[in-house]
Design a protein around this motif. Structure first.
Motif, short mmCIF file in Angstrom:
data_model
loop_
_atom_site.label_atom_id
_atom_site.label_comp_id
_atom_site.label_asym_id
_atom_site.label_seq_id
_atom_site.Cartn_x
_atom_site.Cartn_y
_atom_site.Cartn_z
N HIS A 140 0.83 -1.21 0.00
CA HIS A 140 0.00 0.00 0.00
C HIS A 140 0.87 1.26 0.00
O HIS A 140 0.64 2.20 -0.74
N LEU A 141 1.89 1.23 0.87
CA LEU A 141 2.78 2.39 0.99
C LEU A 141 3.48 2.66 -0.34
O LEU A 141 3.53 3.80 -0.83
N ALA A 142 4.02 1.58 -0.94
CA ALA A 142 4.76 1.73 -2.20
C ALA A 142 3.84 2.26 -3.30
O ALA A 142 4.20 3.18 -4.04
N ALA A 143 2.64 1.69 -3.40
CA ALA A 143 1.70 2.12 -4.44
C ALA A 143 1.35 3.59 -4.26
O ALA A 143 1.33 4.37 -5.21
N GLY A 144 1.10 3.97 -3.01
CA GLY A 144 0.74 5.36 -2.73
C GLY A 144 1.88 6.31 -3.08
O GLY A 144 1.68 7.34 -3.74
N VAL A 169 0.26 -0.04 -9.70
CA VAL A 169 -0.54 0.15 -8.49
C VAL A 169 -1.59 -0.96 -8.39
O VAL A 169 -1.78 -1.57 -7.33
N ALA A 170 -2.22 -1.29 -9.54
CA ALA A 170 -3.22 -2.36 -9.54
C ALA A 170 -2.57 -3.68 -9.13
O ALA A 170 -3.12 -4.44 -8.32
N LEU A 171 -1.38 -3.95 -9.66
CA LEU A 171 -0.69 -5.21 -9.34
C LEU A 171 -0.29 -5.25 -7.86
O LEU A 171 -0.34 -6.32 -7.24
N ALA A 172 0.10 -4.09 -7.33
CA ALA A 172 0.44 -4.04 -5.90
C ALA A 172 -0.80 -4.39 -5.06
O ALA A 172 -0.69 -5.07 -4.04
N LEU A 173 -1.97 -3.93 -5.56
CA LEU A 173 -3.20 -4.23 -4.82
C LEU A 173 -3.58 -5.70 -4.95
O LEU A 173 -4.24 -6.25 -4.06
N VAL A 174 -3.18 -6.36 -6.05
CA VAL A 174 -3.39 -7.80 -6.16
C VAL A 174 -2.53 -8.49 -5.10
O VAL A 174 -2.97 -9.37 -4.36
N ARG A 175 -1.27 -8.06 -5.01
CA ARG A 175 -0.34 -8.70 -4.06
C ARG A 175 -0.74 -8.45 -2.61
O ARG A 175 -0.47 -9.27 -1.74
N SER A 176 -1.37 -7.28 -2.39
CA SER A 176 -1.76 -7.00 -1.00
C SER A 176 -3.10 -7.67 -0.67
O SER A 176 -3.58 -7.55 0.45
N GLY A 177 -3.71 -8.32 -1.67
CA GLY A 177 -4.95 -9.03 -1.42
C GLY A 177 -6.20 -8.19 -1.62
O GLY A 177 -7.31 -8.66 -1.40
N ASP A 178 -6.06 -6.96 -2.06
CA ASP A 178 -7.23 -6.10 -2.27
C ASP A 178 -7.94 -6.40 -3.58
O ASP A 178 -9.12 -6.12 -3.71
N LEU A 179 -7.18 -6.91 -4.57
CA LEU A 179 -7.80 -7.26 -5.85
C LEU A 179 -7.61 -8.76 -6.06
O LEU A 179 -6.64 -9.35 -5.56
N GLY A 180 -8.52 -9.36 -6.85
CA GLY A 180 -8.47 -10.81 -7.08
C GLY A 180 -7.25 -11.22 -7.90
O GLY A 180 -6.69 -10.42 -8.66
N GLY A 181 -6.85 -12.48 -7.73
CA GLY A 181 -5.64 -12.99 -8.39
C GLY A 181 -5.71 -12.97 -9.90
O GLY A 181 -4.68 -12.92 -10.58
N ARG A 182 -6.94 -12.97 -10.48
CA ARG A 182 -7.02 -13.00 -11.93
C ARG A 182 -6.47 -11.73 -12.57
O ARG A 182 -6.10 -11.72 -13.73
#
Lengths: 154, 428
Positions: free
Chosen positions: B116-120, B165-178
């Motif tokens: 989250h920090l990195a994406a922000g 940023v979207a990929l970071a959110l996938v890794r942080s579990g906020d977005l689905g793995g697909r």
């Protein structure tokens, strides 16, 4: 529409050619050839700077009413180039290949970034602004072409 | 409007230098990571260690150098003035440095908060940069392919970081793995779009400039960026269709399109270099030539991976090494050793009547030493993709390369300060 840009850009290439010859002569340690090629480069470069300072820049400044903008910076850089020509002369007089290479590299970078600003920005602006008055522009270009032709053949 | 243009907008010295001095620290960190965890880095490009090392080089070293150079080059090469350069550079640099470090930590520890920090922070850095420079870049009176290339590159940077940023959110579990399939687009837009277009835009200017070669053909300088833009856009659109999503078509299209563009660019550049009027083989020329050879090789591997001539698996690592260390780091090292002495010289010239030659600020011998170290580094990293134990050597050489860059830049700055202080002493 790009008559001035085209012509002056072409003359930059002409100066580059003379520079490369002088640099190569010094690199080989052929100092008598270097004296001749440096003299040619000096004439080309100084002729080019003079035509800008005496004809093109005043026309640009008169048309835009701006004497403190780009042309002032260009004139200051011209001064630096003249100084660096002096460094080359000193190196030639001392037959010092290292000092010549140092001065040549410094002058080249300065020259090329200067040319880039002229070719990408200042010359196209001149074509656009000065080209509006066709008669005056033709006369200016006639003078510019004549002056640089004389340098080349002088 | 046009008459307001001034070329005196070159930013204060501290603006580009803060980026250039931070860049080697990320290379050092990447080198140490490779030396310590080399087997994991070279096991697959998807290991946390490989992703951390990759992003230390891209979001760290490369982005620092590219943004520092942009701050310097935009006003003088593109006539695009940056309002409040010191403030903007301060913000961008802080967010970029902290964001780059946070991203590496996030990968290494698979930590959602760090993602989250990195994406922000990285999002903030790029948003601030784009907002700060886009007005000038779109309104500039300057013409030519370089300006268009810079505009395209900025656009691609926004897309790259948006996808990142979207990929970071996938890794942080906020977005689905697909959504992880977006990583193909992230790489394509980052390397082909942002870094590739920037490399091309810079090349149109500096390849003829330093070596006195003929110019690139106008058709080529206009066509290549347009083709890259078309490939990236089409690939992204195909990816968005139900058939394209995960079907491999977008990947293949992007790989072949970018491989062709890369090969054409490398070939055009090598051809021009052969026709150079300045017959001097300096370190900068060697760095560029090495980069173009690496680019040719990378284009071949990329095409082979897409056409099925070679198995896809296993090519990712050598491709990454060739693109990052072989192409982009090579060019950036060569360019830094021209840019930094030049800007120091310009600032010195205003203060003393006879500054030392630019070549005295970082000597050719120092640059050549770095070229050789960098070449050894590249070969060791390539070897490590086949034989992972070589990663230790590759990592140590990368760290040494970062260290040498820092030492050389510091040497130039020291020489600058020594000369700059002479008049002050004389006055007191």
């Amino acid at each position: 529409m790009d008559r001035l840009t085209h012509f002056m850009q072409h003359h930059h290439g002409h100066c580059d050619e003379a520079f490369a010859t002088a640099e190569a002569d010094a690199h080989r340690g052929d100092w008598s050839a270097c004296a001749a090629s440096l003299a040619r480069f000096r004439a080309d470069l100084l002729g080019h700077l003079a035509v800008e300072e005496e004809r093109i820049f005043p026309a640009f400044e008169a048309s835009t009413g701006n004497t403190a903008g780009p042309t002032r910076v260009m004139r200051a850089e011209h001064e630096e180039m003249r100084e660096l020509l002096g460094w080359l002369d000193e190196a030639l007089a001392g037959r010092n290949a290292i000092a010549f290479a140092d001065a040549a590299e410094t002058l080249l970078i300065l020259l090329q970034q200067h040319n880039m600003k002229e070719e990408n920005i200042l010359y196209p602006m001149c074509d656009r602004i000065l080209g509006g008055d066709e008669v005056a522009f033709n006369q200016l270009m006639g003078e510019v072409e004549q002056a640089l032709m004389e340098v080349a053949h002088g | 409007m046009a008459a307001e243009l001034s070329f005196e907008q070159a930013p204060p010295l501290s603006v580009p230098l803060r980026f250039f001095f931070t860049a080697p620290l990320f290379a050092l960190a990447a080198g140490l990571l490779l030396a310590l965890r080399g087997e994991a880095v070279f096991a697959s490009r998807w290991t946390p260690e490989a992703l951390a090392a990759t992003h230390l080089l891209t979001a760290g070293t490369m982005l620092q150098i590219m943004l520092g150079a942009l701050f310097q080059v935009l006003p003088v090469a593109a006539g695009a003035n940056v309002a409040q350069p010191r403030l903007l550079a301060g913000l961008v640099h802080l967010a970029l440095s902290a964001g780059g470090a946070a991203l590496a930590c996030a990968f290494l520890w698979s930590d959602a908060q760090f993602f989250h920090l990195a994406a922000g922070l990285l999002g903030l850095a790029v948003a601030a940069l784009v907002l700060g420079v886009s007005v000038g870049l779109w309104r500039t009176p300057a013409l030519g392919a370089t300006v268009w290339g810079l505009r395209g590159a900025m656009l691609a940077l926004v897309v790259t970081v948006g996808l990142g940023v979207a990929l970071a959110l996938v890794r942080s579990g906020d977005l689905g793995g697909r959504w992880m399939v977006l990583s193909t687009l992230h790489q394509a837009w980052g390397l082909g779009g942002w870094a590739g277009l920037l490399l091309a835009a810079v090349a149109w200017l500096v390849v003829p400039m330093f070596l006195l070669t003929p110019s690139y053909p106008t058709l080529f300088t206009r066509g290549l960026p347009a083709a890259i833009g078309a490939v990236l856009t089409t690939g992204s659109l195909v990816m968005a269709t139900p058939a394209g999503w995960g079907g491999g078509w977008a990947e293949r299209l992007l790989a072949i399109g970018l491989a062709l563009a890369a090969a054409a660019f490398a070939w055009a550049t090598l051809t021009l270099q052969r026709r150079r009027r300045r017959k001097i083989t300096d370190a900068c020329f060697r760095f560029w030539r090495l980069a173009m050879l690496a680019l040719t090789l990378a284009a071949g591997l990329l095409a082979a991976s897409a056409t099925g001539l070679a198995p896809d698996t296993g090519l990712g690592l050598p491709l990454g090494v060739l693109a990052l260390a072989g192409v982009f780091l090579s060019v950036m090292l060569g360019m830094l050793y021209k840019i930094v002495p030049f800007i120091l010289w310009l600032h010195l010239r205003r203060k003393v009547s006879r500054p030392p030659a630019m070549t005295r600020l970082v000597t050719e011998a120092r640059q050549l030493l770095h070229y050789r170290l960098h070449l050894a580094n590249l070969l060791a990293l390539l070897l490590a993709t086949l034989w992972p134990p070589a990663a230790m050597a590759g990592g140590l050489l990368l760290a040494a390369s970062g260290g040498l860059l820092l030492v050389n830049l510091a040497g130039a700055l020291r020489a600058y300060l020594a000369v700059e202080q002479v008049p002050a002493v004389a006055l007191s």
